[in-house]
Design an enzyme around this catalytic site. Sequence first.
Site, mmCIF file in Angstrom:
data_model
loop_
_atom_site.group_PDB
_atom_site.id
_atom_site.type_symbol
_atom_site.label_atom_id
_atom_site.label_comp_id
_atom_site.label_asym_id
_atom_site.label_seq_id
_atom_site.Cartn_x
_atom_site.Cartn_y
_atom_site.Cartn_z
ATOM 1 N N LYS A 86 0.848 -1.203 0.000
ATOM 2 C CA LYS A 86 0.000 0.000 0.000
ATOM 3 C C LYS A 86 0.880 1.249 0.000
ATOM 4 O O LYS A 86 1.740 1.413 0.874
ATOM 5 C CB LYS A 86 -0.908 -0.003 1.238
ATOM 6 C CG LYS A 86 -1.659 1.314 1.457
ATOM 7 C CD LYS A 86 -2.596 1.270 2.674
ATOM 8 C CE LYS A 86 -3.195 2.644 2.993
ATOM 9 N NZ LYS A 86 -4.074 2.655 4.186
ATOM 10 N N ASP A 112 -2.412 10.183 3.957
ATOM 11 C CA ASP A 112 -3.818 9.796 4.109
ATOM 12 C C ASP A 112 -4.542 10.826 4.966
ATOM 13 O O ASP A 112 -4.537 10.749 6.189
ATOM 14 C CB ASP A 112 -3.909 8.399 4.738
ATOM 15 C CG ASP A 112 -5.357 7.930 4.862
ATOM 16 O OD1 ASP A 112 -6.252 8.609 4.314
ATOM 17 O OD2 ASP A 112 -5.579 6.873 5.499
ATOM 18 N N LYS A 162 -10.025 12.917 8.222
ATOM 19 C CA LYS A 162 -9.625 12.472 9.557
ATOM 20 C C LYS A 162 -9.598 13.664 10.499
ATOM 21 O O LYS A 162 -9.226 14.765 10.082
ATOM 22 C CB LYS A 162 -8.207 11.882 9.512
ATOM 23 C CG LYS A 162 -8.100 10.495 8.924
ATOM 24 C CD LYS A 162 -6.652 10.014 8.967
ATOM 25 C CE LYS A 162 -6.489 8.674 8.287
ATOM 26 N NZ LYS A 162 -7.114 7.556 8.991
ATOM 27 N N ASP A 164 1.720 6.213 5.669
ATOM 28 C CA ASP A 164 0.723 5.317 5.070
ATOM 29 C C ASP A 164 1.211 4.678 3.766
ATOM 30 O O ASP A 164 0.467 3.951 3.115
ATOM 31 C CB ASP A 164 -0.595 6.083 4.867
ATOM 32 C CG ASP A 164 -1.813 5.188 5.032
ATOM 33 O OD1 ASP A 164 -1.684 4.129 5.670
ATOM 34 O OD2 ASP A 164 -2.885 5.546 4.510
ATOM 35 N N ASP A 178 -12.005 7.221 3.745
ATOM 36 C CA ASP A 178 -10.816 6.963 4.561
ATOM 37 C C ASP A 178 -10.430 5.477 4.549
ATOM 38 O O ASP A 178 -9.342 5.123 4.988
ATOM 39 C CB ASP A 178 -11.068 7.445 5.998
ATOM 40 C CG ASP A 178 -9.796 7.560 6.809
ATOM 41 O OD1 ASP A 178 -8.705 7.509 6.207
ATOM 42 O OD2 ASP A 178 -9.887 7.708 8.043
ATOM 43 N N GLU A 196 -9.329 3.837 2.172
ATOM 44 C CA GLU A 196 -8.820 3.973 0.798
ATOM 45 C C GLU A 196 -7.792 2.913 0.439
ATOM 46 O O GLU A 196 -7.621 2.570 -0.716
ATOM 47 C CB GLU A 196 -8.209 5.372 0.609
ATOM 48 C CG GLU A 196 -6.762 5.553 1.092
ATOM 49 C CD GLU A 196 -6.569 5.351 2.580
ATOM 50 O OE1 GLU A 196 -7.556 5.458 3.324
ATOM 51 O OE2 GLU A 196 -5.427 5.069 3.011
ATOM 52 N N ARG A 237 -7.684 -0.287 0.948
ATOM 53 C CA ARG A 237 -8.238 -1.507 0.332
ATOM 54 C C ARG A 237 -8.684 -1.241 -1.101
ATOM 55 O O ARG A 237 -8.702 -2.152 -1.923
ATOM 56 C CB ARG A 237 -9.355 -2.065 1.224
ATOM 57 C CG ARG A 237 -10.567 -1.217 1.359
ATOM 58 C CD ARG A 237 -11.414 -1.585 2.577
ATOM 59 N NE ARG A 237 -10.843 -1.087 3.824
ATOM 60 C CZ ARG A 237 -11.370 -1.292 5.029
ATOM 61 N NH1 ARG A 237 -12.470 -2.001 5.165
ATOM 62 N NH2 ARG A 237 -10.794 -0.809 6.110
HETATM 63 N N1 BES Z 1 -4.209 4.500 6.976
HETATM 64 C C1 BES Z 1 -5.334 4.175 7.777
HETATM 65 C C2 BES Z 1 -5.027 3.106 8.826
HETATM 66 C C3 BES Z 1 -4.066 3.483 9.921
HETATM 67 C C4 BES Z 1 -4.539 3.915 11.146
HETATM 68 C C5 BES Z 1 -2.708 3.349 9.747
HETATM 69 C C6 BES Z 1 -3.645 4.235 12.158
HETATM 70 C C7 BES Z 1 -1.812 3.667 10.756
HETATM 71 C C8 BES Z 1 -2.284 4.101 11.964
HETATM 72 C C9 BES Z 1 -6.476 3.640 6.910
HETATM 73 O O1 BES Z 1 -6.519 4.121 5.605
HETATM 74 C C10 BES Z 1 -7.755 4.047 7.559
HETATM 75 O O2 BES Z 1 -8.002 5.210 7.657
HETATM 76 N N2 BES Z 1 -8.522 3.055 7.990
HETATM 77 C C11 BES Z 1 -9.766 3.301 8.644
HETATM 78 C C12 BES Z 1 -10.786 2.341 8.085
HETATM 79 C C13 BES Z 1 -12.209 2.646 8.457
HETATM 80 C C14 BES Z 1 -12.643 3.957 7.838
HETATM 81 C C15 BES Z 1 -13.091 1.513 7.967
HETATM 82 C C16 BES Z 1 -9.558 3.048 10.138
HETATM 83 O O3 BES Z 1 -8.788 2.148 10.508
HETATM 84 O O4 BES Z 1 -10.152 3.772 10.925
HETATM 85 ZN ZN ZN Z 2 -4.664 4.732 4.819
HETATM 86 ZN ZN ZN Z 3 -7.572 5.997 5.486
#
Ligand code: BES
Ligand code: ZN
Ligand code: ZN
Length: 510
Positions: A275, A280, A287, A298, A357, A359, A361
């Site tokens: 990824k 992000d 966020k 990220d 967010d 993104e 996947r």
């Molecule tokens: N990049 C984030 C995941 C992340 C969180 C990485 C904390 C490192 C530290 C990912 O893209 C994300 O935002 N995931 C969301 C998914 C949700 C919206 C279903 C999450 O984990 O909150």
């Molecule tokens: Zn992310």
């Molecule tokens: Zn994200």
Amino acid sequence: MVRVDVVHQPIWEIAADGALFFLPEDFAIDGSLAYIEQQFYPHLKNVLARHKFLGKSGDSFTLTAPVKNDLVQFVFIGQGQGATAAARLPHENMELLRRAIGLGIKELNRLEIKRTVIDITRFNLKNLGVDQAELIRQLTIAIRMSGYEFDTFKSEKTSSKWNGEVILAAPSFPQALVARALFEGRAIADATDITRHLADLPGNIATPEYISECAEQIAAQYNLKCTIFGRDRARELGMGGFLAVDAGSEREGKFVELLYSCSDKNAPTIALVGKGVTFDSGGLSLKPSNSMSGMKFDMSGAAAVIGSMRAIAEIAPNVNVVGITPLVENMPSGHAARQDDIIQHMNGVTTEIESTDAEGRLILADALAYAEKFHSPAVIIDIATLTGAVVVALGHFFSGIMSRHPDLQQQLITVGQRTGDWLWPLPLHDFYQAAIKSPVADISNTGDPKYGAGTVKAACFLSRFVNNTPWAHLDIAGTENGIPDAPHLGKGASGVGVRLFVDFVKNFKK
Ligand code: BES
Ligand code: ZN
Ligand code: ZN
């Protein structure tokens, strides 16, 4: 940068201003320690005990002695459990040794030692679960990683970074074995440096284009085939996930493919998919600012893949490897994807975007489908900072691994134990697939909250983009930086994945 070398002499024949000893709790005064006792410090064990040095993890103590015309510092670091202690497994002892090495490097820096020797014949191979070659590889990597710090943009370099030299004294080790192990250890350490530097670079510098250019340079230097494309080609390929995330950014996304081909025409191919979200922000599902800090990391999965490809090219294993990294910036704008949008991925699957967010996947979906379609790999491994939920589940010591292929999963877990890129399994069970149903498309990119299990739901989503290829998904959101109690990882990005991938590829048997 710390330099590591191996010589075939005992430590007292090597010119140095430091000698570093890693002593377990049951250490004996023999070999090089007996020499120090005879020459400089009678009753050495009592001297150390009197200074509360018992070989426990975290213990450290220094003695100074005049050798020839110079002063040499003997730095003793506690290695923790010894050979007689049954409680720990060999790979856990090795991890304690890595931590002790991190501590040792900090001490060398504090004491301003320039060049230190380590008598590596003292290590108990069985206790550490390694042979001679593996010991040299692991020491080289741990020493080099301990000295890493991201200080590129500091006008005044901080004093926490040690630029000295470590000489591993291995008089009894076979020359050819040593040379190869040192070469491999250095290749892996160089790769972790590059990966960590890329991950540490902020989003205003490490843009998709910048990272793709780094990949291109590595390819040119190490004779890898490199393919890079942007929005137009992604559109032709029908990569709706890549395009949806990319749409909000002023900076065009880049899809990068690095290919290492071995000389064996019939060799299988391993696909590594990382990824690469260079920043992000969450997109329109923005966020909150405290969660946005750190989102420069990220793209750690992509950085791990690119660094690994460099080491793989150097080590030249007898298997083909393709590294694939979709690189995009997730930003809100008038062009950005919206919540409720429906997109279609490269393999025809449609997705309802419930959160912009989620993104990672979306871009990985197309990258996985691409890997399977164009490379027919024997295995696919993806690596991604995918979910905050994995940090809740596992914290910072273990990355999450999810796979429907128990053999592959176990193989990776074992390699992780050996290399220090620790993995812990979460259940990618069919029961969870119901959680990502969408009323308006094939699947939703967040899924139903009542199922919980955010990390597994993300893996379920990815699973729709791999048909029959054995595949494992690694969630490194908790391990990409900020690992506590890990002095052997220096400062900043951890480089997670590089040690794992290179070892996995090197030892891959179909
Ligand atoms: N990049 C984030 C995941 C992340 C969180 C990485 C904390 C490192 C530290 C990912 O893209 C994300 O935002 N995931 C969301 C998914 C949700 C919206 C279903 C999450 O984990 O909150
Ligand atoms: Zn992310
Ligand atoms: Zn994200």
